[in-house]
Design an enzyme around this catalytic site. Structure first.
Site, PDB file in Angstrom:
ATOM      1  N   ARG A  25       6.827  -2.349  15.965  1.00  7.05           N
ATOM      2  CA  ARG A  25       6.444  -1.393  14.895  1.00  7.05           C
ATOM      3  C   ARG A  25       5.165  -0.637  15.242  1.00  7.05           C
ATOM      4  O   ARG A  25       4.351  -0.366  14.363  1.00  7.05           O
ATOM      5  CB  ARG A  25       6.275  -2.083  13.542  1.00  7.05           C
ATOM      6  N   ARG A  29       3.890   3.015   9.501  1.00  6.84           N
ATOM      7  CA  ARG A  29       3.087   3.374   8.333  1.00  6.84           C
ATOM      8  C   ARG A  29       1.587   3.140   8.465  1.00  6.84           C
ATOM      9  O   ARG A  29       0.820   3.652   7.658  1.00  6.84           O
ATOM     10  CB  ARG A  29       3.612   2.617   7.104  1.00  6.84           C
ATOM     11  N   ARG A  38       5.849  11.558   7.140  1.00  8.09           N
ATOM     12  CA  ARG A  38       6.727  10.847   6.210  1.00  8.09           C
ATOM     13  C   ARG A  38       6.669  11.440   4.807  1.00  8.09           C
ATOM     14  O   ARG A  38       7.613  11.338   4.037  1.00  8.09           O
ATOM     15  CB  ARG A  38       6.316   9.377   6.220  1.00  8.09           C
ATOM     16  N   ASP A  74      16.173   2.397  13.908  1.00  5.56           N
ATOM     17  CA  ASP A  74      16.296   1.221  13.050  1.00  5.56           C
ATOM     18  C   ASP A  74      17.508   0.409  13.484  1.00  5.56           C
ATOM     19  O   ASP A  74      18.482   0.965  13.987  1.00  5.56           O
ATOM     20  CB  ASP A  74      16.445   1.653  11.589  1.00  5.56           C
ATOM     21  N   TYR A 150      22.336  -8.598   6.724  1.00  5.03           N
ATOM     22  CA  TYR A 150      22.226  -7.465   5.790  1.00  5.03           C
ATOM     23  C   TYR A 150      23.590  -7.063   5.241  1.00  5.03           C
ATOM     24  O   TYR A 150      23.724  -6.701   4.068  1.00  5.03           O
ATOM     25  CB  TYR A 150      21.562  -6.271   6.483  1.00  5.03           C
TER      26      TYR A 150
HETATM   27  O1  CP3 Z   1       9.002  -1.053  16.495  1.00  8.22           O
HETATM   28  C1  CP3 Z   1       8.978   0.197  16.402  1.00  8.22           C
HETATM   29  O2  CP3 Z   1       7.928   0.847  16.311  1.00  8.22           O
HETATM   30  C2  CP3 Z   1      10.281   0.948  16.530  1.00  8.22           C
HETATM   31  C3  CP3 Z   1      10.967   1.286  15.360  1.00  8.22           C
HETATM   32  C4  CP3 Z   1      11.617   0.221  14.515  1.00  8.22           C
HETATM   33  C5  CP3 Z   1      11.728   0.334  13.118  1.00  8.22           C
HETATM   34  N1  CP3 Z   1      12.522  -0.670  12.669  1.00  8.22           N
HETATM   35  C6  CP3 Z   1      11.103   1.404  12.314  1.00  8.22           C
HETATM   36  C7  CP3 Z   1      10.968   1.244  10.873  1.00  8.22           C
HETATM   37  C8  CP3 Z   1      12.312  -0.934  14.888  1.00  8.22           C
HETATM   38  C9  CP3 Z   1      12.440  -1.557  16.274  1.00  8.22           C
HETATM   39  C10 CP3 Z   1      12.888  -1.468  13.713  1.00  8.22           C
HETATM   40  C11 CP3 Z   1      13.751  -2.666  13.733  1.00  8.22           C
HETATM   41  C12 CP3 Z   1      14.155  -3.258  12.468  1.00  8.22           C
HETATM   42  N2  CP3 Z   1      14.549  -2.612  11.330  1.00  8.22           N
HETATM   43  C13 CP3 Z   1      14.286  -4.639  12.251  1.00  8.22           C
HETATM   44  C14 CP3 Z   1      14.034  -5.705  13.281  1.00  8.22           C
HETATM   45  C15 CP3 Z   1      12.604  -5.963  13.483  1.00  8.22           C
HETATM   46  C16 CP3 Z   1      11.910  -6.708  12.389  1.00  8.22           C
HETATM   47  O3  CP3 Z   1      11.028  -6.116  11.764  1.00  8.22           O
HETATM   48  O4  CP3 Z   1      12.254  -7.883  12.200  1.00  8.22           O
HETATM   49  C17 CP3 Z   1      14.727  -4.824  10.929  1.00  8.22           C
HETATM   50  C18 CP3 Z   1      14.983  -6.162  10.246  1.00  8.22           C
HETATM   51  C19 CP3 Z   1      14.904  -3.536  10.366  1.00  8.22           C
HETATM   52  C20 CP3 Z   1      15.384  -3.181   9.016  1.00  8.22           C
HETATM   53  C21 CP3 Z   1      14.292  -2.516   8.294  1.00  8.22           C
HETATM   54  N3  CP3 Z   1      13.969  -1.185   8.432  1.00  8.22           N
HETATM   55  C22 CP3 Z   1      13.371  -3.101   7.386  1.00  8.22           C
HETATM   56  C23 CP3 Z   1      13.367  -4.542   6.943  1.00  8.22           C
HETATM   57  C24 CP3 Z   1      12.487  -2.088   6.986  1.00  8.22           C
HETATM   58  C25 CP3 Z   1      11.320  -2.186   6.020  1.00  8.22           C
HETATM   59  C26 CP3 Z   1      11.788  -1.954   4.617  1.00  8.22           C
HETATM   60  C27 CP3 Z   1      10.657  -2.063   3.613  1.00  8.22           C
HETATM   61  O5  CP3 Z   1      10.534  -3.149   3.027  1.00  8.22           O
HETATM   62  O6  CP3 Z   1       9.925  -1.098   3.459  1.00  8.22           O
HETATM   63  C28 CP3 Z   1      12.873  -0.914   7.658  1.00  8.22           C
HETATM   64  C29 CP3 Z   1      12.205   0.388   7.562  1.00  8.22           C
HETATM   65  C30 CP3 Z   1      11.437   0.816   8.739  1.00  8.22           C
HETATM   66  N4  CP3 Z   1      11.887   0.696  10.026  1.00  8.22           N
HETATM   67  C31 CP3 Z   1      10.167   1.460   8.734  1.00  8.22           C
HETATM   68  C32 CP3 Z   1       9.878   1.741  10.084  1.00  8.22           C
HETATM   69  C33 CP3 Z   1       8.680   2.464  10.615  1.00  8.22           C
HETATM   70  C34 CP3 Z   1       9.341   1.831   7.516  1.00  8.22           C
HETATM   71  C35 CP3 Z   1      10.012   2.994   6.820  1.00  8.22           C
HETATM   72  C36 CP3 Z   1       9.109   3.891   6.030  1.00  8.22           C
HETATM   73  O7  CP3 Z   1       8.436   4.763   6.614  1.00  8.22           O
HETATM   74  O8  CP3 Z   1       9.087   3.753   4.817  1.00  8.22           O
END
Ligand code: CP3
Length: 342
Positions: A25, A29, A38, A74, A150
């Site tokens: 990540r 954010r 965003r 994602d 999921y």
């Molecule tokens: O790591 C990175 O910088 C690359 C981008 C990346 C994102 N998600 C961006 C993202 C990667 C590799 C992921 C993987 C991902 N997505 C996982 C596996 C990694 C982990 O964290 O265990 C999972 C489980 C997801 C599913 C997901 N997407 C979740 C649980 C969330 C958060 C939801 C919340 O509670 O807000 C996301 C959203 C997400 N994915 C964001 C980002 C930057 C935040 C979105 C926003 O800007 O609001």
């Protein structure tokens, strides 16, 4: 050494001038420039617009001496391409717009078409690759078990009870689902490698909820099947967060294993098979303390890993949104300036 050379050398357990570092990540954010974009665009709009996805991927690289970029995307793009889209819940978490409850639901999934619907990911990788010559570029996907969590649950939920119930009561349906997700994930990773990814990471973020005795058949087996379908010579990082039997994870065939902060990384590294590497695992919540404490904790971990070839520095889980950019800077400085001489 360029960052790309350093990253790949460490992945193959060869000596490096310093430890390579990237952060899960690292785009997101905690960065004001991410939040500014965003405000104007939805998350999925950003993920699906190659120019925006490439821009967000590059944002942390402009600030920090990171050795790898991970594509802004994602893991839930695969379910979406299979016809089950998702949204964010108010106050956090994921809501899938559909769920998998029985064999009939699984039979409707068509993993063969998935890459045709994920072209935006490959376009974003090509744009990023063109902008980054000397930095490693990472693609990724979710492990079938974590994607199933999921899909079967219909979104995020503490402990994913529906997934565990399906695993207990209808293993046949679960395995049918895992098989389809493995086909989709393998095709997605192959296409990302073809579009320029130097390495790929498979996220099994919910490995820890699987009973230890079932992990081999409910997750490891499918991850192995994915890895077998990838070109040799592209390292695969397998991040099985919270997995109990860490030695068994090598059966996946991964080149690198990533670990959460619950794992004793220095101990694990000592029994790593010859030629393989590990990645991790500084606690992400530690970074909320102060830049100085973060840097000190990073140096303490690096000290414990001294002399081990095949180590990629990372966190144990993704950067938290409340982390300050200054702290990330202090962490990257601490790692990139650490003298690795034995
Ligand atoms: O790591 C990175 O910088 C690359 C981008 C990346 C994102 N998600 C961006 C993202 C990667 C590799 C992921 C993987 C991902 N997505 C996982 C596996 C990694 C982990 O964290 O265990 C999972 C489980 C997801 C599913 C997901 N997407 C979740 C649980 C969330 C958060 C939801 C919340 O509670 O807000 C996301 C959203 C997400 N994915 C964001 C980002 C930057 C935040 C979105 C926003 O800007 O609001």
């Amino acid at each position: 050494m360029t960052s790309r050379e350093r990253f790949l050398a460490a992945a193959y357990a060869q000596k490096t001038d310093r430890r390579p570092i990237w952060l899960m990540r690292q785009a997101g954010r905690y960065l004001p420039e991410y939040r500014a974009l965003r405000e104007k665009h939805g998350f999925l709009e950003m993920v699906k617009t190659p120019e925006l996805a490439a821009e967000v991927t590059l944002q942390p690289l402009r600030r920090y001496a990171l050795d790898a970029a991970i594509l802004f995307s994602d893991i839930l793009t695969i379910p979406e391409a299979l016809g089950i889209p998702y949204a964010f819940r108010e106050g956090g978490g994921i809501a899938m717009q559909g769920k998998i409850e029985n064999a009939h639901d699984v039979k409707k999934l068509q993993p063969e078409d998935v890459t045709g619907r994920l072209g935006y990911v490959y376009d974003a990788l090509r744009l990023t690759r063109a902008a980054l010559r000397d930095t490693a570029l990472l693609g990724f996907c979710g492990a079938p078990w974590t994607l199933a969590a999921y899909l079967v649950q219909g979104g995020s939920a503490e402990g994913f009870p529906r997934l565990l119930a399906l695993a207990r009561e209808d293993k046949k349906t679960l395995h049918l689902l895992l098989e389809k997700l493995a086909v989709a994930a393998a095709a997605h990773l192959r296409a990302q490698i073809a579009a320029g990814a130097d390495a790929v990471q498979i996220f099994d973020s919910w490995a820890g909820i699987c009973p230890a005795e079932d992990y081999a058949e409910n997750s490891l087996r499918w991850v192995k099947q994915i890895i077998e379908q990838l070109p040799k010579g592209t390292p695969v990082i397998f991040f099985a967060k919270g997995a109990k039997d860490t030695a068994a994870l090598w059966d996946s065939g991964a080149q690198v294993l990533g670990f959460g902060s619950e794992a004793d990384l220095p101990a694990i590294a000592k029994s790593t098979p010859q030629g393989k590497a590990v990645q991790g695992n500084l606690g992400n919540a530690l970074l909320l303390e102060s830049p100085e404490k973060t840097a000190a904790a990073a140096r303490a971990l690096l000290e414990k890993m001294r002399g081990i070839d095949g180590y990629i520095f990372n966190l144990g889980h993704g950067l938290l949104p409340q982390t300050t950019p200054e702290t990330v800077g202090a962490l990257v400085d601490a790692v990139t300036h650490f003298d690795v001489a034995p």
